[in-house]
Enzyme design. Structure first.
Site, PDB file in Angstrom:
ATOM      1  N   LYS A   9     -11.309  -0.550   3.021  1.00 57.90           N
ATOM      2  CA  LYS A   9     -11.243  -1.781   2.233  1.00 57.90           C
ATOM      3  C   LYS A   9     -12.569  -2.551   2.314  1.00 57.90           C
ATOM      4  CE  LYS A   9      -6.204  -2.086   2.729  1.00 57.90           C
ATOM      5  NZ  LYS A   9      -5.022  -2.977   2.992  1.00 57.90           N
ATOM      6  N   TYR A  49      -1.057  -1.196  -6.332  1.00 58.48           N
ATOM      7  CA  TYR A  49      -0.121  -1.992  -5.523  1.00 58.48           C
ATOM      8  C   TYR A  49       1.084  -2.447  -6.355  1.00 58.48           C
ATOM      9  CZ  TYR A  49      -3.272  -2.400  -1.434  1.00 58.48           C
ATOM     10  OH  TYR A  49      -4.038  -2.157  -0.312  1.00 58.48           O
ATOM     11  N   ASN A 113      -7.145  -5.813   6.689  1.00 64.03           N
ATOM     12  CA  ASN A 113      -6.744  -4.841   7.717  1.00 64.03           C
ATOM     13  C   ASN A 113      -7.440  -3.490   7.554  1.00 64.03           C
ATOM     14  OD1 ASN A 113      -5.355  -3.875   5.535  1.00 64.03           O
ATOM     15  ND2 ASN A 113      -3.308  -4.108   6.424  1.00 64.03           N
ATOM     16  N   HIS A 116      -6.461   1.471   3.861  1.00 65.06           N
ATOM     17  CA  HIS A 116      -5.204   1.823   3.199  1.00 65.06           C
ATOM     18  C   HIS A 116      -4.979   3.309   3.357  1.00 65.06           C
ATOM     19  CE1 HIS A 116      -2.127   2.355   0.083  1.00 65.06           C
ATOM     20  NE2 HIS A 116      -2.797   3.446  -0.243  1.00 65.06           N
ATOM     21  N   GLU A 127      -1.208   7.851  -6.180  1.00 61.13           N
ATOM     22  CA  GLU A 127      -2.420   7.059  -5.927  1.00 61.13           C
ATOM     23  C   GLU A 127      -3.693   7.879  -6.167  1.00 61.13           C
ATOM     24  OE1 GLU A 127      -1.799   5.525  -1.966  1.00 61.13           O
ATOM     25  OE2 GLU A 127      -0.082   4.314  -2.615  1.00 61.13           O
TER      26      GLU A 127
HETATM   27  P1  DAT Z   1       0.351  -0.898   4.432  1.00 61.33           P
HETATM   28  O1  DAT Z   1      -1.040  -1.192   3.943  1.00 61.33           O
HETATM   29  O2  DAT Z   1       0.400  -0.782   5.933  1.00 61.33           O
HETATM   30  O3  DAT Z   1       1.000   0.245   3.724  1.00 61.33           O
HETATM   31  P2  DAT Z   1       2.006  -2.646   2.810  1.00 61.33           P
HETATM   32  O4  DAT Z   1       2.065  -1.523   1.811  1.00 61.33           O
HETATM   33  O5  DAT Z   1       3.310  -3.245   3.243  1.00 61.33           O
HETATM   34  O6  DAT Z   1       1.223  -2.201   4.123  1.00 61.33           O
HETATM   35  O7  DAT Z   1       1.127  -3.841   2.229  1.00 61.33           O
HETATM   36  C1  DAT Z   1      -0.058  -3.570   1.508  1.00 61.33           C
HETATM   37  C2  DAT Z   1      -1.130  -4.516   1.964  1.00 61.33           C
HETATM   38  O8  DAT Z   1      -0.754  -5.856   1.637  1.00 61.33           O
HETATM   39  C3  DAT Z   1      -1.355  -4.536   3.481  1.00 61.33           C
HETATM   40  O9  DAT Z   1      -2.237  -3.540   3.895  1.00 61.33           O
HETATM   41  C4  DAT Z   1      -1.896  -5.923   3.699  1.00 61.33           C
HETATM   42  C5  DAT Z   1      -1.172  -6.761   2.664  1.00 61.33           C
HETATM   43  N1  DAT Z   1       0.022  -7.397   3.249  1.00 61.33           N
HETATM   44  C6  DAT Z   1       1.192  -6.791   3.572  1.00 61.33           C
HETATM   45  N2  DAT Z   1       2.058  -7.668   4.086  1.00 61.33           N
HETATM   46  C7  DAT Z   1       1.433  -8.869   4.086  1.00 61.33           C
HETATM   47  C8  DAT Z   1       1.796 -10.179   4.480  1.00 61.33           C
HETATM   48  N3  DAT Z   1       3.002 -10.449   5.000  1.00 61.33           N
HETATM   49  N4  DAT Z   1       0.878 -11.171   4.346  1.00 61.33           N
HETATM   50  C9  DAT Z   1      -0.338 -10.920   3.822  1.00 61.33           C
HETATM   51  N5  DAT Z   1      -0.740  -9.711   3.419  1.00 61.33           N
HETATM   52  C10 DAT Z   1       0.122  -8.687   3.543  1.00 61.33           C
HETATM   53 MG    MG Z   2       1.606   0.452   1.736  1.00 59.25          MG
END
Ligand code: DAT
Ligand code: MG
Length: 139
Positions: A9, A49, A113, A116, A127
């Site tokens: 990212k 997303y 974070n 991805h 994807e």
């Molecule tokens: P991952 O990236 O571990 O698959 P995800 O698909 O649930 O997680 O979410 C996609 C991204 O969105 C994640 O990397 C960071 C952001 N995100 C997820 N939950 C969040 C939250 N509660 N607050 C802020 N950003 C969040």
């Molecule tokens: Mg995810």
């Protein structure tokens, strides 16, 4: 070969952690099959997303993901590679991610974070099709 989509990212690129992240996948024994540094726009991020478009954090997520270039990768390996990459990444919230994982070692914020990784083989095919449509993802 099982393939997955990885995105280093914008925070990872800005902080100079792309080599560190790619190195972890390579040292694990996984293979880099494609890679491109690219600035992502709102349209492509909305498709990528799509499961999160109604979430309260979606606006912040897209703003972050489009603020500077991201390193897109297709990573391959044996059966289970999608899960192996998720294990190497660590939990979504870096504050809870285990030491030794990418997020656990380098992150502190849930939006920024670092990385991805697709969450299932089917998501990986979808994807990879978004970011690398020229790759044959079903063969
Ligand atoms: P991952 O990236 O571990 O698959 P995800 O698909 O649930 O997680 O979410 C996609 C991204 O969105 C994640 O990397 C960071 C952001 N995100 C997820 N939950 C969040 C939250 N509660 N607050 C802020 N950003 C969040
Ligand atoms: Mg995810």
């Amino acid at each position: 070969m099982e393939k997955t989509l990885v995105i280093c990212k914008p925070d990872a690129v800005e902080r100079g952690l792309v080599g560190e992240i790619i190195g972890r996948f390579e040292r694990k024994g996984l293979v880099i099959l494609a890679g491109e540094l690219r600035l992502l726009d709102t349209e492509v991020l909305g498709r990528h997303y799509s499961e999160h478009t109604e979430k309260p954090f979606f606006g912040d997520l897209v703003a972050f993901m489009s603020r500077s270039a991201a390193m897109l990768l297709v990573v391959g390996g044996p059966e289970g590679t999608v899960g192996v990459v998720r294990t190497l990444m660590g939990s979504t919230d870096p504050r809870q991610a285990a030491p030794g994982t990418i997020r656990g070692d380098f992150g502190l914020a849930v939006t920024e974070n670092l990385v991805h990784g697709s969450d299932a083989v089917e998501s990986a095919l979808r994807e990879i099709g978004i970011f690398f449509p020229e790759l044959e993802t079903r063969g």
